[in-house]
Motif scaffolding. Structure first.
Motif, PDB file in Angstrom:
ATOM      1  N   LEU A   1      70.301 -71.469 -98.336  1.00 15.33           N
ATOM      2  CA  LEU A   1      69.907 -72.381 -99.422  1.00 15.33           C
ATOM      3  C   LEU A   1      70.150 -73.839 -99.011  1.00 15.33           C
ATOM      4  CD1 LEU A   1      71.286 -70.259-102.384  1.00 15.33           C
ATOM      5  CD2 LEU A   1      68.898 -70.994-102.161  1.00 15.33           C
ATOM      6  N   GLU A   2      71.223 -74.077 -98.270  1.00 14.60           N
ATOM      7  CA  GLU A   2      71.499 -75.446 -97.795  1.00 14.60           C
ATOM      8  C   GLU A   2      70.410 -75.916 -96.832  1.00 14.60           C
ATOM      9  OE1 GLU A   2      76.344 -74.970 -98.077  1.00 14.60           O
ATOM     10  OE2 GLU A   2      75.523 -75.955 -96.310  1.00 14.60           O
TER      11      GLU A   2
ATOM     12  N   ALA B   1      63.391 -79.235 -97.941  1.00 14.83           N
ATOM     13  CA  ALA B   1      62.633 -79.742 -99.090  1.00 14.83           C
ATOM     14  C   ALA B   1      62.823 -81.252 -99.229  1.00 14.83           C
ATOM     15  CB  ALA B   1      63.060 -79.017-100.358  1.00 14.83           C
ATOM     16  N   ASP B   2      63.622 -81.825 -98.321  1.00 14.25           N
ATOM     17  CA  ASP B   2      63.825 -83.268 -98.260  1.00 14.25           C
ATOM     18  C   ASP B   2      64.437 -83.819 -99.559  1.00 14.25           C
ATOM     19  OD1 ASP B   2      63.736 -85.538 -96.748  1.00 14.25           O
ATOM     20  OD2 ASP B   2      61.791 -86.186 -97.565  1.00 14.25           O
ATOM     21  N   ILE B   3      65.399 -83.087-100.076  1.00 17.53           N
ATOM     22  CA  ILE B   3      66.058 -83.500-101.320  1.00 17.53           C
ATOM     23  C   ILE B   3      66.967 -84.695-101.030  1.00 17.53           C
ATOM     24  CG2 ILE B   3      67.637 -82.762-103.152  1.00 17.53           C
ATOM     25  CD1 ILE B   3      64.907 -81.277-103.157  1.00 17.53           C
ATOM     26  N   LYS B   4      66.806 -85.744-101.861  1.00 20.36           N
ATOM     27  CA  LYS B   4      67.586 -86.975-101.667  1.00 20.36           C
ATOM     28  C   LYS B   4      68.293 -87.338-102.968  1.00 20.36           C
ATOM     29  CE  LYS B   4      65.729 -88.575 -97.624  1.00 20.36           C
ATOM     30  NZ  LYS B   4      64.341 -88.132 -97.439  1.00 20.36           N
TER      31      LYS B   4
ATOM     32  N   PHE C   1      71.878 -77.871-103.417  1.00 18.38           N
ATOM     33  CA  PHE C   1      71.079 -79.060-103.756  1.00 18.38           C
ATOM     34  C   PHE C   1      71.972 -80.218-104.185  1.00 18.38           C
ATOM     35  CE2 PHE C   1      68.511 -75.367-103.766  1.00 18.38           C
ATOM     36  CZ  PHE C   1      67.367 -75.792-103.124  1.00 18.38           C
ATOM     37  N   VAL C   2      73.108 -79.889-104.806  1.00 15.58           N
ATOM     38  CA  VAL C   2      74.084 -80.919-105.171  1.00 15.58           C
ATOM     39  C   VAL C   2      74.643 -81.574-103.896  1.00 15.58           C
ATOM     40  CG1 VAL C   2      76.353 -81.288-106.214  1.00 15.58           C
ATOM     41  CG2 VAL C   2      74.649 -79.875-107.388  1.00 15.58           C
ATOM     42  N   LEU C   3      74.810 -80.781-102.853  1.00 12.39           N
ATOM     43  CA  LEU C   3      75.291 -81.340-101.576  1.00 12.39           C
ATOM     44  C   LEU C   3      74.341 -82.407-101.028  1.00 12.39           C
ATOM     45  CD1 LEU C   3      76.672 -78.147 -99.811  1.00 12.39           C
ATOM     46  CD2 LEU C   3      77.993 -80.190-100.387  1.00 12.39           C
TER      47      LEU C   3
ATOM     48  N   LYS D   1      61.634 -82.614-107.708  1.00  8.56           N
ATOM     49  CA  LYS D   1      61.186 -82.338-106.342  1.00  8.56           C
ATOM     50  C   LYS D   1      60.943 -80.844-106.087  1.00  8.56           C
ATOM     51  CE  LYS D   1      61.060 -85.268-102.687  1.00  8.56           C
ATOM     52  NZ  LYS D   1      62.322 -85.720-102.222  1.00  8.56           N
ATOM     53  N   ALA D   2      61.725 -80.000-106.764  1.00  9.62           N
ATOM     54  CA  ALA D   2      61.652 -78.576-106.419  1.00  9.62           C
ATOM     55  C   ALA D   2      61.981 -77.703-107.624  1.00  9.62           C
ATOM     56  CB  ALA D   2      62.625 -78.270-105.282  1.00  9.62           C
ATOM     57  N   ILE D   3      61.465 -76.483-107.565  1.00 10.85           N
ATOM     58  CA  ILE D   3      61.824 -75.441-108.524  1.00 10.85           C
ATOM     59  C   ILE D   3      62.517 -74.350-107.710  1.00 10.85           C
ATOM     60  CG2 ILE D   3      61.015 -73.738-110.208  1.00 10.85           C
ATOM     61  CD1 ILE D   3      58.404 -75.409-110.427  1.00 10.85           C
ATOM     62  N   VAL D   4      63.729 -73.990-108.125  1.00  7.85           N
ATOM     63  CA  VAL D   4      64.427 -72.898-107.442  1.00  7.85           C
ATOM     64  C   VAL D   4      64.501 -71.732-108.422  1.00  7.85           C
ATOM     65  CG1 VAL D   4      66.479 -72.196-106.162  1.00  7.85           C
ATOM     66  CG2 VAL D   4      65.819 -74.604-106.227  1.00  7.85           C
ATOM     67  N   VAL D   5      63.903 -70.626-108.042  1.00  2.00           N
ATOM     68  CA  VAL D   5      63.954 -69.451-108.911  1.00  2.00           C
ATOM     69  C   VAL D   5      64.955 -68.462-108.332  1.00  2.00           C
ATOM     70  CG1 VAL D   5      61.571 -69.744-109.639  1.00  2.00           C
ATOM     71  CG2 VAL D   5      62.073 -68.214-107.728  1.00  2.00           C
TER      72      VAL D   5
END
Ligand SMILES: *Cc1c(COP(=O)(O)O)cnc(C)c1O
Length: 376
Positions: free
Chosen positions: A59-60, A66-69, A88-90, A121-125
């Motif tokens: 997941l990390e 996903a380029d999460i910022k 995603f919090v990381l 930015k993203a949907i995590v199911v």
């Protein structure tokens, strides 16, 4: 005593472990790692698979891909394991929790669109118990708003939605081989890449941000640091243990399905009599018997039932404490809309003992005692 879980053990694991020891090659990306990766690519039909040190780590990697910022928003259910959010919090995302459906305990696909903002930015199911989320609807929303879809398929190896394997439907999927899951290696996971544009970077992130894999394939002359990353590749002993079980995936699945159906048959009547609730499997879903859960009337009744079963030497467990009401969830997330079902349904849910090798007499004993409890 009937434990809640016994780690899957077939017996052939030992031969694979011996082979690693004989070859004396213990670090990652050896023979068994490559066999595991190939097993996924061939058997669940995905573009690319890499086994990892855990589902948490998979997941990390997904969050980096996903380029999460900082400031980005990621939508997910609150009824899930902490790692779904932590990854995603990381990357400094804000988590936006959406309510679940009471029938499947999965994210309610009809509430996702109203949680989307310009920062999403993203949907995590997360497919709870190997029962799929409504992926057609979710993919169409993601397409409309250009969002990345990540499937936390930790529960869901070999389960399907409309004949497609879970983990292969979104852009990225993740699996867990923790010893509480259907197929195991103690601690382990996999990242499944379905959108080809992520393959090259995934390989680099998993190898500490280096192009060492390319070097080993002879594609570059020396390897070097080219991106962020970490040590996300498992050692060969873990891979060997996992491969021994992957080779027997059908056997494990069939055994668990038999046990699951036996629970279902035994508890159908008290469910029809509305004394408890049992799983509902939507018609598009083929699950993998990861979990058999029942729902009690409320949390008080659940507590009494757990205690009663304990006096009969039957171990049962529940989860999850909704993330939005946990200490970190309050800081890092917000609940969009109203929590109609997440808290209420999670407080009613109870998981019954289910593992590879549980006998039908053990299942009968559990069910008889549940029926007994409600007779008293
Ligand atoms: C088990 C689990 C994880 C974490 O898996 P690890 O391999 O232990 O890191 C993540 N998400 C869900 C839904 C899980 O059940």
């Amino acid at each position: 005593m009937i434990p809640f879980n016994k780690p899957t053990y077939l017996g052939n694991e030992i031969e694979c472990l011996k082979k690693v020891l004989r070859n004396n090659k213990l670090s990652g990306d050896g023979e068994f790692t490559l066999l595991c990766n190939k097993w996924f690519e061939e058997n669940i039909k995905c573009k690319k698979a890499f086994i990892t040190t855990s589902c948490t780590h998979a997941l990390e990697i997904s969050a980096i891909l996903a380029d999460i910022k900082e400031g980005d928003e990621v939508i997910m259910p609150s009824f899930t394991f902490v790692s779904t959010a932590n990854a995603f919090v990381l990357r400094r995302a804000k988590i936006v929790f959406v309510d679940i459906r009471p029938d499947t305990m999965n994210i309610d696909e009809n509430l996702i669109e109203s949680a989307i903002t310009s920062k999403t930015k993203a949907i995590v199911v997360m497919h709870y118990a190997g029962i799929a989320c409504e992926m057609d609807k979710i993919l169409s929303i993601a397409g409309k708003y250009n969002l990345v879809v990540i499937e936390d398929a930790a529960h869901s190896i070999m389960a399907k939605y409309k004949n497609k394997f879970l983990g292969t439907i979104g852009d990225i999927g993740t699996f867990s081989f923790h010893e509480t899951k259907n197929m195991i290696c103690g601690e382990g996971g996999a990242i499944i890449i379905n959108d080809g544009k992520y393959i090259e970077r995934a390989e680099i992130i998993r190898e500490k941000g280096t192009n060492r894999s390319k070097f080993y394939r002879g594609e570059v002359e020396k390897y070097t640091w080219i991106d962020i990353g970490s040590s996300y590749l498992p050692g060969e002993l873990n891979a060997a243990y996992l491969f021994a079980q992957l080779e027997n995936a059908d056997k494990i699945l069939n055994e668990r399905m038999k046990s699951w159906k036996f629970y279902y048959e035994n508890l159908k009547q008290i469910a029809e009599d509305k004394i408890i609730e049992i799983s509902v499997i939507p018609k598009d879903c083929a699950h993998n018997a990861h979990i058999f859960f029942i729902k009690t009337k409320n949390i008080t009744e659940r507590k009494l039932l757990v205690e009663f079963l304990k006096t009969k030497d039957i171990m049962t467990v529940y989860h999850y404490i909704p993330l939005h009401s946990s200490a970190a969830g309050i800081i890092y997330g917000r609940f969009n809309g109203k929590d109609v079902y997440t808290t209420k349904e999670s407080e009613r849910l109870l998981r019954l003992p289910l593992f590879y090798g549980i006998t039908s007499s053990e299942i009968s004993y559990v069910c008889e005692n549940i029926i007994d409890f409600y007779k008293r």
